[in-house]
Design an enzyme around this catalytic site. Structure first.
Site, PDB file in Angstrom:
ATOM      1  N   ASP A   1      -9.014  -1.235 -10.009  1.00 46.28           N
ATOM      2  CA  ASP A   1      -8.996   0.172 -10.436  1.00 46.28           C
ATOM      3  C   ASP A   1     -10.251   0.517 -11.242  1.00 46.28           C
ATOM      4  O   ASP A   1     -10.829  -0.347 -11.894  1.00 46.28           O
ATOM      5  CB  ASP A   1      -7.723   0.421 -11.273  1.00 46.28           C
ATOM      6  CG  ASP A   1      -7.424   1.909 -11.394  1.00 46.28           C
ATOM      7  OD1 ASP A   1      -7.958   2.699 -10.587  1.00 46.28           O
ATOM      8  OD2 ASP A   1      -6.648   2.279 -12.298  1.00 46.28           O
TER       9      ASP A   1
ATOM     10  N   ASN B   1     -12.894   2.580  -9.879  1.00 46.89           N
ATOM     11  CA  ASN B   1     -14.073   2.902  -9.046  1.00 46.89           C
ATOM     12  C   ASN B   1     -14.553   4.337  -9.280  1.00 46.89           C
ATOM     13  O   ASN B   1     -15.750   4.595  -9.389  1.00 46.89           O
ATOM     14  CB  ASN B   1     -13.740   2.762  -7.559  1.00 46.89           C
ATOM     15  CG  ASN B   1     -13.420   1.341  -7.158  1.00 46.89           C
ATOM     16  OD1 ASN B   1     -13.614   0.420  -7.960  1.00 46.89           O
ATOM     17  ND2 ASN B   1     -12.936   1.158  -5.945  1.00 46.89           N
TER      18      ASN B   1
ATOM     19  N   HIS C   1     -16.389   3.230  -4.895  1.00 53.06           N
ATOM     20  CA  HIS C   1     -15.633   2.435  -3.913  1.00 53.06           C
ATOM     21  C   HIS C   1     -16.573   1.483  -3.176  1.00 53.06           C
ATOM     22  O   HIS C   1     -16.220   0.344  -2.902  1.00 53.06           O
ATOM     23  CB  HIS C   1     -14.913   3.349  -2.922  1.00 53.06           C
ATOM     24  CG  HIS C   1     -13.896   4.264  -3.553  1.00 53.06           C
ATOM     25  ND1 HIS C   1     -12.964   3.815  -4.469  1.00 53.06           N
ATOM     26  CD2 HIS C   1     -13.660   5.598  -3.408  1.00 53.06           C
ATOM     27  CE1 HIS C   1     -12.214   4.834  -4.855  1.00 53.06           C
ATOM     28  NE2 HIS C   1     -12.607   5.933  -4.229  1.00 53.06           N
TER      29      HIS C   1
ATOM     30  N   SER D   1       0.466   3.460  -1.212  1.00 58.57           N
ATOM     31  CA  SER D   1       1.155   4.485  -0.425  1.00 58.57           C
ATOM     32  C   SER D   1       1.069   5.846  -1.121  1.00 58.57           C
ATOM     33  O   SER D   1       1.266   6.879  -0.494  1.00 58.57           O
ATOM     34  CB  SER D   1       2.615   4.080  -0.162  1.00 58.57           C
ATOM     35  OG  SER D   1       3.207   3.539  -1.309  1.00 58.57           O
ATOM     36  N   GLU D   2       0.733   5.840  -2.405  1.00 56.82           N
ATOM     37  CA  GLU D   2       0.585   7.102  -3.153  1.00 56.82           C
ATOM     38  C   GLU D   2      -0.833   7.674  -3.053  1.00 56.82           C
ATOM     39  O   GLU D   2      -1.062   8.835  -3.377  1.00 56.82           O
ATOM     40  CB  GLU D   2       0.952   6.892  -4.628  1.00 56.82           C
ATOM     41  CG  GLU D   2       2.438   6.667  -4.892  1.00 56.82           C
ATOM     42  CD  GLU D   2       2.937   5.301  -4.454  1.00 56.82           C
ATOM     43  OE1 GLU D   2       2.145   4.329  -4.509  1.00 56.82           O
ATOM     44  OE2 GLU D   2       4.104   5.199  -4.017  1.00 56.82           O
TER      45      GLU D   2
ATOM     46  N   LEU E   1      -9.116 -20.022   1.989  1.00 54.01           N
ATOM     47  CA  LEU E   1      -8.509 -19.002   1.129  1.00 54.01           C
ATOM     48  C   LEU E   1      -7.739 -18.027   2.006  1.00 54.01           C
ATOM     49  O   LEU E   1      -8.207 -17.666   3.086  1.00 54.01           O
ATOM     50  CB  LEU E   1      -9.617 -18.221   0.381  1.00 54.01           C
ATOM     51  CG  LEU E   1      -9.171 -17.001  -0.428  1.00 54.01           C
ATOM     52  CD1 LEU E   1      -8.494 -17.439  -1.734  1.00 54.01           C
ATOM     53  CD2 LEU E   1     -10.356 -16.099  -0.760  1.00 54.01           C
TER      54      LEU E   1
ATOM     55  N   ARG F   1      -5.409  -6.372 -13.585  1.00 56.54           N
ATOM     56  CA  ARG F   1      -5.684  -4.955 -13.323  1.00 56.54           C
ATOM     57  C   ARG F   1      -6.903  -4.557 -14.123  1.00 56.54           C
ATOM     58  O   ARG F   1      -6.907  -4.661 -15.353  1.00 56.54           O
ATOM     59  CB  ARG F   1      -4.511  -4.052 -13.691  1.00 56.54           C
ATOM     60  CG  ARG F   1      -4.862  -2.584 -13.368  1.00 56.54           C
ATOM     61  CD  ARG F   1      -3.724  -1.614 -13.485  1.00 56.54           C
ATOM     62  NE  ARG F   1      -4.137  -0.300 -12.965  1.00 56.54           N
ATOM     63  CZ  ARG F   1      -3.351   0.542 -12.342  1.00 56.54           C
ATOM     64  NH1 ARG F   1      -2.093   0.249 -12.157  1.00 56.54           N
ATOM     65  NH2 ARG F   1      -3.809   1.700 -11.904  1.00 56.54           N
TER      66      ARG F   1
ATOM     67  N   GLU G   1       1.870 -13.908 -14.568  1.00 59.86           N
ATOM     68  CA  GLU G   1       1.158 -13.649 -15.820  1.00 59.86           C
ATOM     69  C   GLU G   1       0.271 -12.419 -15.627  1.00 59.86           C
ATOM     70  O   GLU G   1      -0.491 -12.338 -14.664  1.00 59.86           O
ATOM     71  CB  GLU G   1       0.288 -14.864 -16.200  1.00 59.86           C
ATOM     72  CG  GLU G   1       1.094 -16.111 -16.510  1.00 59.86           C
ATOM     73  CD  GLU G   1       2.014 -15.944 -17.701  1.00 59.86           C
ATOM     74  OE1 GLU G   1       1.614 -15.271 -18.684  1.00 59.86           O
ATOM     75  OE2 GLU G   1       3.144 -16.475 -17.649  1.00 59.86           O
TER      76      GLU G   1
HETATM   77  C1  IPE Z   1      -3.668   1.724  -7.802  1.00 60.69           C
HETATM   78  O1  IPE Z   1      -4.663   2.499  -8.399  1.00 60.69           O
HETATM   79  C2  IPE Z   1      -3.935   1.543  -6.358  1.00 60.69           C
HETATM   80  C3  IPE Z   1      -5.164   0.834  -6.006  1.00 60.69           C
HETATM   81  C4  IPE Z   1      -6.033   0.257  -6.808  1.00 60.69           C
HETATM   82  C5  IPE Z   1      -5.406   0.767  -4.605  1.00 60.69           C
HETATM   83  P1  IPE Z   1      -4.457   4.050  -8.712  1.00 60.69           P
HETATM   84  O2  IPE Z   1      -5.676   4.492  -9.407  1.00 60.69           O
HETATM   85  O3  IPE Z   1      -4.080   4.765  -7.487  1.00 60.69           O
HETATM   86  O4  IPE Z   1      -3.204   4.005  -9.700  1.00 60.69           O
HETATM   87  P2  IPE Z   1      -2.597   5.131 -10.659  1.00 60.69           P
HETATM   88  O5  IPE Z   1      -2.312   6.311  -9.800  1.00 60.69           O
HETATM   89  O6  IPE Z   1      -3.630   5.440 -11.696  1.00 60.69           O
HETATM   90  O7  IPE Z   1      -1.375   4.511 -11.247  1.00 60.69           O
HETATM   91  C1  IPE Z   2      -9.307   2.290  -7.382  1.00 62.33           C
HETATM   92  O1  IPE Z   2     -10.204   3.089  -8.060  1.00 62.33           O
HETATM   93  C2  IPE Z   2      -9.508   2.344  -5.881  1.00 62.33           C
HETATM   94  C3  IPE Z   2      -8.479   3.097  -5.150  1.00 62.33           C
HETATM   95  C4  IPE Z   2      -7.368   3.551  -5.641  1.00 62.33           C
HETATM   96  C5  IPE Z   2      -8.717   3.301  -3.725  1.00 62.33           C
HETATM   97  P1  IPE Z   2      -9.871   4.609  -8.367  1.00 62.33           P
HETATM   98  O2  IPE Z   2     -10.385   5.461  -7.270  1.00 62.33           O
HETATM   99  O3  IPE Z   2      -8.426   4.777  -8.672  1.00 62.33           O
HETATM  100  O4  IPE Z   2     -10.739   4.840  -9.675  1.00 62.33           O
HETATM  101  P2  IPE Z   2     -10.331   5.724 -10.933  1.00 62.33           P
HETATM  102  O5  IPE Z   2      -9.038   5.199 -11.464  1.00 62.33           O
HETATM  103  O6  IPE Z   2     -10.226   7.144 -10.475  1.00 62.33           O
HETATM  104  O7  IPE Z   2     -11.474   5.497 -11.885  1.00 62.33           O
HETATM  105 MG    MG Z   3      -7.362   4.690 -10.407  1.00 63.59          MG
END
Ligand code: IPE
Ligand code: IPE
Ligand code: MG
Length: 258
Positions: A28, A30, A45, A74-75, A139, A196, A215
């Site tokens: 998370d 990006n 990304h 999925s969201e 792996l 995370r 963990e």
């Molecule tokens: C979780 O990240 C999904 C991925 C990293 C693919 P999100 O950025 O979508 O999560 P929320 O919405 O902040 O919980």
């Molecule tokens: C995680 O990074 C990648 C995907 C969910 C595809 P984000 O795109 O959620 O990055 P932030 O959370 O908006 O910084």
């Molecule tokens: Mg995010």
């Protein structure tokens, strides 16, 4: 299923290893990484894909045997259509560019999630990549795409129900273990370490069933900045923990000295 018998302290102890067998990651941050540089979100990304490459190499070197990455939840379909489209294109490009290299490095490539929604082209590429790499042993790289932990549990329950209707399973004899063979991660050891990046401390519908005794490691570092040194910090944190699986610390210590 390769699982620790958590009623046996000795088995719990034996399972304690300095290096996690299975690492699961929510990559998370990006978007924030890109925005903080005045760049479009997709630039984050793209940089994230480079980090995936690095992470795969690091896992092979460290002896981690399973790496599971959350690439698209999925969201995430709720995001602006343009970002979803660019993510799909990036996924396809990464599939085309990286698979040969993964194969050369003896990496088994696997995707979990309801992938039909990505369309025929991506689905076909995924199947090709899975077939090409199916016998690799260095792996197991699992990408979770259009994946949701609740979806996974629901689809496994649906399969159990179908078998019960056919009379193959007695509903009265269903246990936690009955669900295992129908979950997306069937036969794969549960994650030992969850990472995370990006500062949020939540699971966001990732591997809900499988994370029961994992963990957890949360870091504010954004995924595009999560380099090998950052990963090593996570491994050090993991190595310093005592996994108890419900037992007391004394039981674990006694088993160690037995
Ligand atoms: C979780 O990240 C999904 C991925 C990293 C693919 P999100 O950025 O979508 O999560 P929320 O919405 O902040 O919980
Ligand atoms: C995680 O990074 C990648 C995907 C969910 C595809 P984000 O795109 O959620 O990055 P932030 O959370 O908006 O910084
Ligand atoms: Mg995010």
């Amino acid at each position: 299923m390769d699982k620790t018998d958590i009623t046996d302290p000795a088995a719990v102890l034996a399972a304690k290893s300095a290096v996690p067998r299975h690492v699961a990651v929510i990559m998370d941050g990006n978007g924030r990484w890109a925005r903080s540089r005045g760049l479009p979100r997709i630039a984050g990304h793209r940089k994230g894909v480079e980090r995936v490459r690095e992470m795969v190499t690091a896992c092979v070197e460290k002896g981690v045997t399973h790496l599971t990455l959350f690439a698209f939840s999925s969201e995430n379909w709720r995001r602006p259509a343009q970002e979803v489209q660019l993510l799909k294109e990036l996924f396809l490009t990464a599939l085309e560019n990286e698979i040969r290299k993964l194969h050369k490095n003896n990496v088994l490539f696997h995707v979990i999630g309801d992938i039909g929604r990505f369309g025929e082209k991506i689905t076909a590429r995924i199947q090709q990549a899975e077939t090409l790499t199916r016998d690799n042993t260095a792996l197991m790289l699992t990408i979770a795409a259009n994946y949701g932990g609740r979806w996974d549990i629901a689809q496994a329950c649906a399969e159990l129900a179908r078998r019960a209707v056919r009379g193959e399973i007695d509903p009265g004899s269903i246990t936690e273990e009955s669900l295992d063979p129908f979950l997306s991660m069937a036969g794969i050891p549960e994650p030992d370490l969850f990472i995370r990046t990006g500062g949020e401390q939540r699971v966001s519908n990732f591997l809900l069933w499988q994370l029961a005794y994992t963990e957890m490691y949360f870091t504010p570092v954004l995924w595009p900045d999560f380099d090998r040194a950052q990963f090593e910090q996570a491994l050090v944190s993991f190595a310093g923990r005592q996994r108890r699986f419900g037992l007391t610390g004394e039981q674990i210590e006694a088993a160690r000295h037995a």
